[in-house]
Scaffold this active site. Sequence first.
Site, PDB file in Angstrom:
ATOM      1  N   ASP A 146     -55.898 -56.914  38.501  1.00  0.00           N
ATOM      2  CA  ASP A 146     -56.130 -55.680  39.253  1.00  0.00           C
ATOM      3  C   ASP A 146     -56.560 -55.964  40.685  1.00  0.00           C
ATOM      4  O   ASP A 146     -56.433 -57.073  41.193  1.00  0.00           O
ATOM      5  CB  ASP A 146     -57.135 -54.791  38.495  1.00  0.00           C
ATOM      6  CG  ASP A 146     -56.810 -53.310  38.673  1.00  0.00           C
ATOM      7  OD1 ASP A 146     -56.524 -52.891  39.807  1.00  0.00           O
ATOM      8  OD2 ASP A 146     -56.854 -52.563  37.680  1.00  0.00           O
ATOM      9  N   ASN A 158     -50.444 -32.064  38.506  1.00  0.00           N
ATOM     10  CA  ASN A 158     -51.192 -33.227  38.985  1.00  0.00           C
ATOM     11  C   ASN A 158     -50.222 -34.382  39.175  1.00  0.00           C
ATOM     12  O   ASN A 158     -49.279 -34.558  38.407  1.00  0.00           O
ATOM     13  CB  ASN A 158     -52.256 -33.644  37.969  1.00  0.00           C
ATOM     14  CG  ASN A 158     -53.171 -34.697  38.533  1.00  0.00           C
ATOM     15  OD1 ASN A 158     -53.991 -34.429  39.419  1.00  0.00           O
ATOM     16  ND2 ASN A 158     -53.029 -35.934  38.061  1.00  0.00           N
ATOM     17  N   GLU A 173     -51.163 -32.700  44.371  1.00  0.00           N
ATOM     18  CA  GLU A 173     -50.977 -33.795  45.329  1.00  0.00           C
ATOM     19  C   GLU A 173     -49.670 -33.670  46.112  1.00  0.00           C
ATOM     20  O   GLU A 173     -49.553 -34.196  47.219  1.00  0.00           O
ATOM     21  CB  GLU A 173     -51.028 -35.149  44.606  1.00  0.00           C
ATOM     22  CG  GLU A 173     -52.422 -35.609  44.186  1.00  0.00           C
ATOM     23  CD  GLU A 173     -52.941 -34.980  42.896  1.00  0.00           C
ATOM     24  OE1 GLU A 173     -52.218 -34.161  42.288  1.00  0.00           O
ATOM     25  OE2 GLU A 173     -54.079 -35.308  42.495  1.00  0.00           O
TER      26      GLU A 173
END
Length: 419
Positions: free
Chosen positions: A243, A131, A194
């Site tokens: 964020d 991953n 990915e």
Amino acid sequence: MQLRKFIKKEIVIEKNVSAEYEIARILQKNQDKTVFFERVKGYDFKVVGNVIPSREGICRSLGTNRSGYINTVLDALDNPVEPVTAKKGECYEVAERSLHELPVLKHFEKDAGKYITSGIVIARDPEHGRNVSVHRMLVLGDKRLAARLVERHLYLYHQRAEQRGKALEVAIAIGVHPAILFAASYSPPLGYDELKLASSLLGKPVELVKCKTVDLEVPRYSEIVIEGKILPKERVDEGPFADITSTYDIVRKQPVIEVSHIAHRKEPIYHALLNSGIEHRLLMGMPQEPKIYGAVKKVADVKNVCLTEGGCNWLHGVVAISKKSEKDGKKAIHAALEAHPSMKHVVIVDEDVDIFDASSVEFVIATRFQADRDAVIIKNVRGSSLDPSASKNGLTTKVGIDATIKGRREYFEKAKMPT
Ligand code: MN
């Protein structure tokens, strides 16, 4: 396939700049341009920021353009390409002793500290395989990081390792080609590597090299590699951190990475990714658009999807459809909200609307929408943890706006002058 070959230096800063706030300020002021910093106070690294500072930039890195973007990504997902292993890794040319040798930025006033923001984290699970995902990482010391693991794949891998009483080996690559960074941001289904998506997007296999202290591989041309393991049991305070919404994410107990090896290329370039900046928002938001497109396609004739800038490229979406029946608008609302659970408001429009233009979208809300008939309100559902207006238990109210034409089309015809 190398970040350093991809970079277009639109602004070059020659003066000696500080990694504490100064670089972040310059990046914020020039969010739509790639900025290259030749000298950083106290470090032997060059720094680049805003590498892909626009939709066009991201599309260019994927070898496509705005209109081809969604199909390029969906095609790449359907045709994964296996990465290859190379013998030599430029990323291991120089070894470092401490995380403090890296020019990790302090971005915002109340951020908990220096944060690595552009690192892809590679890990392997015995059952699910490799991953790759992107996580913010707070520098805690010479060889320690705190990593924010949202409850997705790496979080699961760590949990599974912890249940076996083991640490989870990780390799962090900083300064990779934007297509690799995009693929790591994409989050395909569990078990989908990915790096296979990155290889497919790049049109050739990503070249990997074996790590030195963990049983993993990293892209050979990474500017910087940090190897280590996510410890079981241990949790520390992580946050606040500005964020995607430009507001501070809260302090949470998060896992710790113990670093075992740090290396980089000769004349290394550190990729500074400004949290809350355009690059951050697009890298998080744009991967959701093909997902939403795929979901709406099952219920309506979808034409295009955009997560809008004003909605932080995360909370607001616009979906264009070619309406075949009166129910298509509402079906599209439900499909879109399910496909991207963080989305709070979605507007469905006809295909004549330029979904990238906020004014055009507002115009059809003004002229084609009646709230009592065309709004869908879904109360008390799970939404984005980054929306400061959501309730403390994470629940939110979602709204879908069906702003497609209902009834006789000639009522909606825009007046023209004869030529
Ligand atoms: Mn994944």
